[in-house]
Design a protein around this motif. Structure first.
Motif, PDB file in Angstrom:
ATOM      1  N   ALA A 171       0.706  -1.066  -0.075  1.00 56.31           N
ATOM      2  CA  ALA A 171      -0.071  -0.080  -0.478  1.00 56.31           C
ATOM      3  C   ALA A 171       0.750   1.098  -0.005  1.00 56.31           C
ATOM      4  O   ALA A 171       1.524   1.427   0.897  1.00 56.31           O
ATOM      5  CB  ALA A 171      -1.323   0.056   1.165  1.00 56.31           C
ATOM      6  N   ARG A 172       0.834   2.156  -0.944  1.00 57.98           N
ATOM      7  CA  ARG A 172       1.342   3.067  -0.884  1.00 57.98           C
ATOM      8  C   ARG A 172       1.155   4.068   0.082  1.00 57.98           C
ATOM      9  O   ARG A 172       0.056   4.841  -0.046  1.00 57.98           O
ATOM     10  CB  ARG A 172       1.591   3.990  -2.810  1.00 57.98           C
ATOM     11  N   ALA A 173       1.841   5.384   0.453  1.00 57.73           N
ATOM     12  CA  ALA A 173       1.545   6.518   1.589  1.00 57.73           C
ATOM     13  C   ALA A 173       0.291   5.960   2.520  1.00 57.73           C
ATOM     14  O   ALA A 173      -0.867   6.369   2.652  1.00 57.73           O
ATOM     15  CB  ALA A 173       0.595   7.704   0.940  1.00 57.73           C
ATOM     16  N   TYR A 174       0.156   5.028   3.434  1.00 62.92           N
ATOM     17  CA  TYR A 174       0.098   4.214   3.819  1.00 62.92           C
ATOM     18  C   TYR A 174      -0.679   4.545   4.966  1.00 62.92           C
ATOM     19  O   TYR A 174      -1.811   4.721   5.883  1.00 62.92           O
ATOM     20  CB  TYR A 174      -0.516   2.285   4.035  1.00 62.92           C
ATOM     21  N   LEU A 175       0.163   5.104   6.143  1.00 66.33           N
ATOM     22  CA  LEU A 175      -0.033   5.444   7.445  1.00 66.33           C
ATOM     23  C   LEU A 175       1.277   6.334   7.128  1.00 66.33           C
ATOM     24  O   LEU A 175       2.259   6.296   7.043  1.00 66.33           O
ATOM     25  CB  LEU A 175       0.197   4.843   8.068  1.00 66.33           C
ATOM     26  N   ARG A 176       0.947   7.349   8.020  1.00 67.59           N
ATOM     27  CA  ARG A 176       2.003   9.091   8.638  1.00 67.59           C
ATOM     28  C   ARG A 176       2.687   8.351   9.914  1.00 67.59           C
ATOM     29  O   ARG A 176       2.071   8.353  10.598  1.00 67.59           O
ATOM     30  CB  ARG A 176       1.050   9.741   8.835  1.00 67.59           C
ATOM     31  N   ILE A 177       4.043   8.092   9.022  1.00 68.06           N
ATOM     32  CA  ILE A 177       4.342   7.509  10.321  1.00 68.06           C
ATOM     33  C   ILE A 177       5.770   8.742  10.563  1.00 68.06           C
ATOM     34  O   ILE A 177       7.037   8.918   9.558  1.00 68.06           O
ATOM     35  CB  ILE A 177       5.471   5.593   9.738  1.00 68.06           C
ATOM     36  N   ASN A 178       6.356   8.822  11.382  1.00 63.09           N
ATOM     37  CA  ASN A 178       7.545   9.556  11.990  1.00 63.09           C
ATOM     38  C   ASN A 178       7.467  11.166  11.003  1.00 63.09           C
ATOM     39  O   ASN A 178       8.313  10.970  10.674  1.00 63.09           O
ATOM     40  CB  ASN A 178       9.073   9.129  11.359  1.00 63.09           C
ATOM     41  N   ASP A 179       6.194  11.263  10.899  1.00 63.67           N
ATOM     42  CA  ASP A 179       5.774  12.469  10.323  1.00 63.67           C
ATOM     43  C   ASP A 179       6.005  12.323   8.637  1.00 63.67           C
ATOM     44  O   ASP A 179       5.867  13.247   7.789  1.00 63.67           O
ATOM     45  CB  ASP A 179       6.866  13.541  10.754  1.00 63.67           C
ATOM     46  N   LYS A 180       5.691  11.310   8.027  1.00 59.71           N
ATOM     47  CA  LYS A 180       5.713  11.447   6.696  1.00 59.71           C
ATOM     48  C   LYS A 180       5.204  10.735   5.978  1.00 59.71           C
ATOM     49  O   LYS A 180       4.811   9.097   6.743  1.00 59.71           O
ATOM     50  CB  LYS A 180       7.376  11.092   6.157  1.00 59.71           C
ATOM     51  N   TRP A 181       4.260  10.844   5.285  1.00 59.03           N
ATOM     52  CA  TRP A 181       3.667   9.352   4.979  1.00 59.03           C
ATOM     53  C   TRP A 181       4.486   8.073   4.308  1.00 59.03           C
ATOM     54  O   TRP A 181       5.314   8.477   3.597  1.00 59.03           O
ATOM     55  CB  TRP A 181       2.339   9.796   3.408  1.00 59.03           C
ATOM     56  N   ALA A 182       3.592   6.840   4.534  1.00 58.20           N
ATOM     57  CA  ALA A 182       5.136   6.036   4.338  1.00 58.20           C
ATOM     58  C   ALA A 182       4.043   5.039   3.671  1.00 58.20           C
ATOM     59  O   ALA A 182       3.029   4.435   4.262  1.00 58.20           O
ATOM     60  CB  ALA A 182       5.727   5.804   5.382  1.00 58.20           C
ATOM     61  N   ASP A 183       5.185   4.047   2.493  1.00 58.60           N
ATOM     62  CA  ASP A 183       4.302   2.933   1.892  1.00 58.60           C
ATOM     63  C   ASP A 183       4.728   1.566   2.825  1.00 58.60           C
ATOM     64  O   ASP A 183       5.420   1.288   3.734  1.00 58.60           O
ATOM     65  CB  ASP A 183       5.726   2.353   0.530  1.00 58.60           C
ATOM     66  N   HIS A 184       3.680   0.930   3.104  1.00 58.32           N
ATOM     67  CA  HIS A 184       3.360  -0.583   3.889  1.00 58.32           C
ATOM     68  C   HIS A 184       3.319  -1.572   2.896  1.00 58.32           C
ATOM     69  O   HIS A 184       3.152  -1.641   2.421  1.00 58.32           O
ATOM     70  CB  HIS A 184       2.430   0.141   4.979  1.00 58.32           C
ATOM     71  N   VAL A 185       3.577  -2.707   3.526  1.00 55.61           N
ATOM     72  CA  VAL A 185       3.634  -4.188   3.339  1.00 55.61           C
ATOM     73  C   VAL A 185       2.528  -4.582   4.159  1.00 55.61           C
ATOM     74  O   VAL A 185       2.665  -3.746   4.900  1.00 55.61           O
ATOM     75  CB  VAL A 185       4.662  -4.947   3.571  1.00 55.61           C
ATOM     76  N   LEU A 186       1.497  -5.698   3.757  1.00 57.65           N
ATOM     77  CA  LEU A 186       0.355  -5.711   4.338  1.00 57.65           C
ATOM     78  C   LEU A 186       0.258  -7.134   4.710  1.00 57.65           C
ATOM     79  O   LEU A 186       0.470  -7.939   3.167  1.00 57.65           O
ATOM     80  CB  LEU A 186      -1.155  -4.981   3.220  1.00 57.65           C
ATOM     81  N   TYR A 187      -0.004  -7.718   5.437  1.00 58.09           N
ATOM     82  CA  TYR A 187      -0.264  -8.377   5.883  1.00 58.09           C
ATOM     83  C   TYR A 187      -1.790  -9.188   6.541  1.00 58.09           C
ATOM     84  O   TYR A 187      -2.053  -8.513   7.015  1.00 58.09           O
ATOM     85  CB  TYR A 187       0.461  -8.919   7.106  1.00 58.09           C
TER      86      TYR A 187
END
Length: 200
Positions: A171-187
């Protein structure tokens, strides 16, 4: 709606789920100092993987607000938060929980967790995940538990795969982590996977 605590209760129930090395239970006011000390000592270790910490994140008052919010989430069957403790010493080693509980035709929730730097790579997180899944599929009757991690977070991917999660997507730009939108691997893991013994 499943309700594990009655209306009006100000804190989650004295529920405890035990494993061989760790146990999980809802946080209580007496846990603040251990929790805050571990989070502070692990700040640099945790910040790259978490939402931005507010300035008062580790204060007693912020912890009390957190517990009140969590009690409400338990009451409304919205989320279930736990701290992870080492067996014997009863030292706080991390935290784990379910959020975004969806009922109806979904019967699923999202899982998240953290572990303090001194307790990383000792198998505590994997065991805590197994305990949480037994709670999710047993007491809560969920059908599916989802999780996501940053593509660079190999230890977290390893935990999820070790306990039986299947990688399902990216998932692209899935969650805002450390003040930046970040891609995530989904499980995700299904109750049928769990019942078949995957990762147990």
């Amino acid at each position: 709606m499943i309700r594990l605590i009655p209306d009006g209760l100000l804190s989650p129930p004295p529920l405890r789920v035990d494993g061989a090395s760790v146990f999980i239970r809802p946080g209580q006011p007496r846990d603040w100092k251990q929790w805050a000390d571990l989070r502070e000592a692990s700040r640099e270790f945790l910040v790259p993987w978490e939402p931005t910490w507010p300035p008062d994140a580790l204060t007693r008052e912020a912890f009390a607000r957190r517990l009140r919010r969590q009690a409400g989430e338990w009451r409304e069957d919205e989320a279930y938060s736990f701290l992870t403790f080492e067996q014997g010493s009863e030292q706080v080693v991390g935290g784990i929980g379910l959020t975004n509980v969806r009922r109806g035709v979904a019967q699923m929730a999202s899982m998240g967790y953290w572990v303090g730097r001194p307790f990383a790579r000792r198998g505590f997180t994997s065991e805590a995940v197994r305990l949480l899944l037994s709670f999710a599929f047993g007491q809560l009757g969920l059908h599916r538990v989802e999780a996501a991690c940053l593509p660079t977070n190999q230890p977290s991917s390893g935990v999820l795969e070790k306990v039986g999660f299947t990688r399902e997507g990216y998932a692209r730009a899935y969650l805002r982590i450390n003040d930046k939108w970040a891609d995530h691997v989904l499980y995700a893991i299904l109750r049928d996977d769990w019942a078949a013994g995957r990762g147990q």
